[in-house]
Scaffold this active site. Structure first.
Site, PDB file in Angstrom:
ATOM      1  N   VAL A 127       0.866  -1.197   0.000  1.00  0.00           N
ATOM      2  CA  VAL A 127       0.000   0.000   0.000  1.00  0.00           C
ATOM      3  C   VAL A 127       0.888   1.227   0.000  1.00  0.00           C
ATOM      4  O   VAL A 127       1.815   1.342   0.807  1.00  0.00           O
ATOM      5  CB  VAL A 127      -0.906   0.045   1.257  1.00  0.00           C
ATOM      6  CG1 VAL A 127      -1.805   1.280   1.217  1.00  0.00           C
ATOM      7  CG2 VAL A 127      -1.744  -1.215   1.380  1.00  0.00           C
ATOM      8  N   ILE A 131       5.634   4.989   0.425  1.00  0.00           N
ATOM      9  CA  ILE A 131       5.179   5.702   1.639  1.00  0.00           C
ATOM     10  C   ILE A 131       5.087   4.720   2.796  1.00  0.00           C
ATOM     11  O   ILE A 131       4.427   3.693   2.675  1.00  0.00           O
ATOM     12  CB  ILE A 131       3.765   6.307   1.438  1.00  0.00           C
ATOM     13  CG1 ILE A 131       3.702   7.154   0.180  1.00  0.00           C
ATOM     14  CG2 ILE A 131       3.338   7.096   2.664  1.00  0.00           C
ATOM     15  CD1 ILE A 131       2.284   7.590  -0.169  1.00  0.00           C
ATOM     16  N   GLY A 182       5.922   2.939 -15.677  1.00  0.00           N
ATOM     17  CA  GLY A 182       5.969   1.784 -14.768  1.00  0.00           C
ATOM     18  C   GLY A 182       5.018   1.906 -13.589  1.00  0.00           C
ATOM     19  O   GLY A 182       5.208   1.247 -12.575  1.00  0.00           O
ATOM     20  N   GLU A 185      -0.737  -1.261 -13.469  1.00  0.00           N
ATOM     21  CA  GLU A 185      -0.754  -2.719 -13.340  1.00  0.00           C
ATOM     22  C   GLU A 185      -0.605  -3.344 -14.723  1.00  0.00           C
ATOM     23  O   GLU A 185      -0.850  -2.690 -15.747  1.00  0.00           O
ATOM     24  CB  GLU A 185      -2.098  -3.171 -12.746  1.00  0.00           C
ATOM     25  CG  GLU A 185      -2.351  -2.663 -11.350  1.00  0.00           C
ATOM     26  CD  GLU A 185      -1.275  -3.092 -10.372  1.00  0.00           C
ATOM     27  OE1 GLU A 185      -1.138  -4.289 -10.133  1.00  0.00           O
ATOM     28  OE2 GLU A 185      -0.560  -2.218  -9.856  1.00  0.00           O
ATOM     29  N   ASP A 196      -7.465  -1.937  -7.834  1.00  0.00           N
ATOM     30  CA  ASP A 196      -6.185  -1.839  -7.122  1.00  0.00           C
ATOM     31  C   ASP A 196      -6.368  -1.042  -5.818  1.00  0.00           C
ATOM     32  O   ASP A 196      -5.915  -1.478  -4.754  1.00  0.00           O
ATOM     33  CB  ASP A 196      -5.149  -1.164  -8.042  1.00  0.00           C
ATOM     34  CG  ASP A 196      -3.817  -0.968  -7.354  1.00  0.00           C
ATOM     35  OD1 ASP A 196      -3.103  -1.970  -7.159  1.00  0.00           O
ATOM     36  OD2 ASP A 196      -3.504   0.177  -6.975  1.00  0.00           O
ATOM     37  N   LYS A 200      -6.059  -2.180  -1.723  1.00  0.00           N
ATOM     38  CA  LYS A 200      -5.258  -1.440  -0.731  1.00  0.00           C
ATOM     39  C   LYS A 200      -6.109  -1.012   0.458  1.00  0.00           C
ATOM     40  O   LYS A 200      -5.656  -1.116   1.610  1.00  0.00           O
ATOM     41  CB  LYS A 200      -4.585  -0.244  -1.407  1.00  0.00           C
ATOM     42  CG  LYS A 200      -3.512  -0.690  -2.410  1.00  0.00           C
ATOM     43  CD  LYS A 200      -3.054   0.453  -3.281  1.00  0.00           C
ATOM     44  CE  LYS A 200      -1.961   0.024  -4.247  1.00  0.00           C
ATOM     45  NZ  LYS A 200      -1.713   1.020  -5.302  1.00  0.00           N
TER      46      LYS A 200
HETATM   47  N1  HSE Z   1      -0.694   0.362 -10.259  1.00  0.00           N
HETATM   48  C1  HSE Z   1      -0.438   0.815  -8.936  1.00  0.00           C
HETATM   49  C2  HSE Z   1      -0.684   2.307  -8.866  1.00  0.00           C
HETATM   50  C3  HSE Z   1       0.984   0.485  -8.577  1.00  0.00           C
HETATM   51  O1  HSE Z   1      -0.815   2.931  -9.916  1.00  0.00           O
HETATM   52  O2  HSE Z   1      -0.796   2.850  -7.774  1.00  0.00           O
HETATM   53  C4  HSE Z   1       1.319   0.666  -7.129  1.00  0.00           C
HETATM   54  O3  HSE Z   1       0.589  -0.182  -6.317  1.00  0.00           O
END
Ligand code: HSE
Length: 414
Positions: A127, A131, A182, A185, A196, A200
């Site tokens: 998560v 951070i 990068g 996902e 996503d 979290k």
């Molecule tokens: N795809 C996720 C995001 C990567 O953009 O936050 C980090 O968990």
């Protein structure tokens, strides 16, 4: 010397190898042991990698090697990461991970296996990328009852929304850029549709409330329905639209847990969290608001959190760190239609004054909003707190009366 293995050599995995080598001396100083990579597991070939001699395609090499005490699982996805993690824990190896999907779906079970085998299962990187948030909640804020957590938990969607708002960049172009950097996902639908962020907030809720809250129980909505018109109304209201993961404990001890776009006031600490940055607000009963801010995605920020967990495992090879929750049941979560919040509606009607009168009979404390250059027939309103079931009845009644409901967005109360 402590040997570690890295499972996965994608964006995060290659970052973990890089950080372990580039920071070798300072890491050894902090861990009070030298840490060396013994294996990197990946089915692909990396002939030009500086670690080429460490690669293996066989998980058994790692599992059978008693010298490997800590394993970094940075493969992503549930399978085979789940089977590999379980086997490593059962073999007495500590595991650290950035894999939020695995922690969110199998966390209670894997934490229990770690407890039974007196090893650690740590997931700081799952998560908020770089951070610190898992350790602060489980250790530094441990004296508090957490009343609420609200966060911008997905870097990709925050990056896309920021590009759309500031540069009027198209959705697809902004997403492509996030992928190149990068952040996204492998399947970016998980970012865009809020899955996503849902994983979290499930992890954070499980950590705060001690019971596993599964992502399937979280009402989840992404950003694909957000328009520039809604963004303009938010701006003239004095705020912004952000994708927020939120959990709050209600008076009856159930949890209101959602991921959805929300109108948030400019004065909120989360309003200025832009680009790939994440911001997480934790409201404790003793501390009040505590806010965590930083890069929520990307190779080195995430790798930094994984390596910090490796160091922590090396420092605790004989003792287990207390990071634990037990399985939960769905009745812990308030059904979404019973949750209560103020809402923004954007409507289209032939007779705007009549539509406004109708809205006022259906919903409480209705205020109108304006924006520059709004077309004839457009009406935007904001209500007071109202239960979702009544919001839905109002939407159906408006549509019945020929009023089109173009947008309906939650208004945050933090
Ligand atoms: N795809 C996720 C995001 C990567 O953009 O936050 C980090 O968990």
């Amino acid at each position: 010397m402590v040997y570690v293995a890295i499972m996965g050599h994608g964006v995060v995995g290659s970052g973990v190898a890089e950080v372990l080598l580039s920071h070798k001396e300072s890491i050894a100083r902090r861990a009070k042991e030298e840490i060396a990579i013994k294996y990197i597991l990946d089915i692909r070939e990396f002939p030009d990698s500086p670690y080429v001699e460490k690669f293996t395609k066989s998980f058994d090499d790692i599992l059978q090697d008693e010298e490997v005490r800590v394993v970094a699982e940075v493969m992503g996805g549930v399978h085979p990461a789940y089977e590999f993690t379980k086997s490593c824990l059962e073999a007495g190896k500590s595991v650290v991970t950035s894999n939020k999907e695995l922690v969110a779906t199998k966390g209670a079970e894997l934490l229990e296996i770690a407890r039974e085998h007196n090893v650690n299962y740590l997931f700081e990187a799952s998560v908020g990328g770089g951070i610190p948030i898992i350790r602060p909640i489980s250790q530094c804020l441990a004296a508090n009852e957490v009343i609420e957590v609200a966060g911008i938990l997905n870097g990709t969607t925050n990056f896309i929304l920021t590009k759309m708002i500031r540069e009027k960049m198209g959705f697809e172009e902004a997403l492509r850029l996030a992928q190149q950097l990068g952040y996204a996902e492998r399947n970016p639908t998980a970012d865009v549709e809020g899955l996503d962020a849902g994983r979290k907030i499930s992890i954070l809720a499980s950590l705060c409330y001690g019971k596993h809250i599964y992502p399937d129980w979280v009402h989840t909505q992404g950003i694909s329905g957000i328009t520039l018109e809604d963004v303009a109304y938010a701006s003239s209201w004095g705020g912004v639209i952000k994708l927020i993961g939120q959990v709050r404990r209600l008076e009856d001890d159930t949890l209101d847990i959602t991921v959805e776009p929300m109108f948030i006031e400019q004065s909120s600490q989360l309003a200025g969290v832009d680009d790939v940055f994440n911001g997480i607000l934790v409201k404790g009963d003793a501390t009040g608001d505590v806010v965590f801010y930083g890069k929520g995605a990307g190779k080195l920020p995430t790798a930094s959190a994984v390596v910090a967990d490796v160091i922590d495992c090396v420092k605790h090879l004989k003792a287990r760190k207390y990071l634990y929750w037990t399985d939960g049941t769905k009745d812990l979560v308030k059904p979404y239609e019973q949750t209560v919040y103020p809402v923004y509606l954007r409507l289209q009607a032939e007779d705007v004054p009549a539509a406004l009168e109708l809205v006022k009979t259906l919903l409480p404390q209705v205020k109108t909003l304006s924006r520059p250059q709004s077309p004839a027939g457009e009406l935007a309103v904001m209500t007071g707190p109202v239960v979702v079931a009544r919001q839905e009845e109002a939407v159906a009644a408006l549509q019945e009366a020929g009023v089109k409901v173009l947008s309906k967005i939650r208004v945050a109360e933090f």
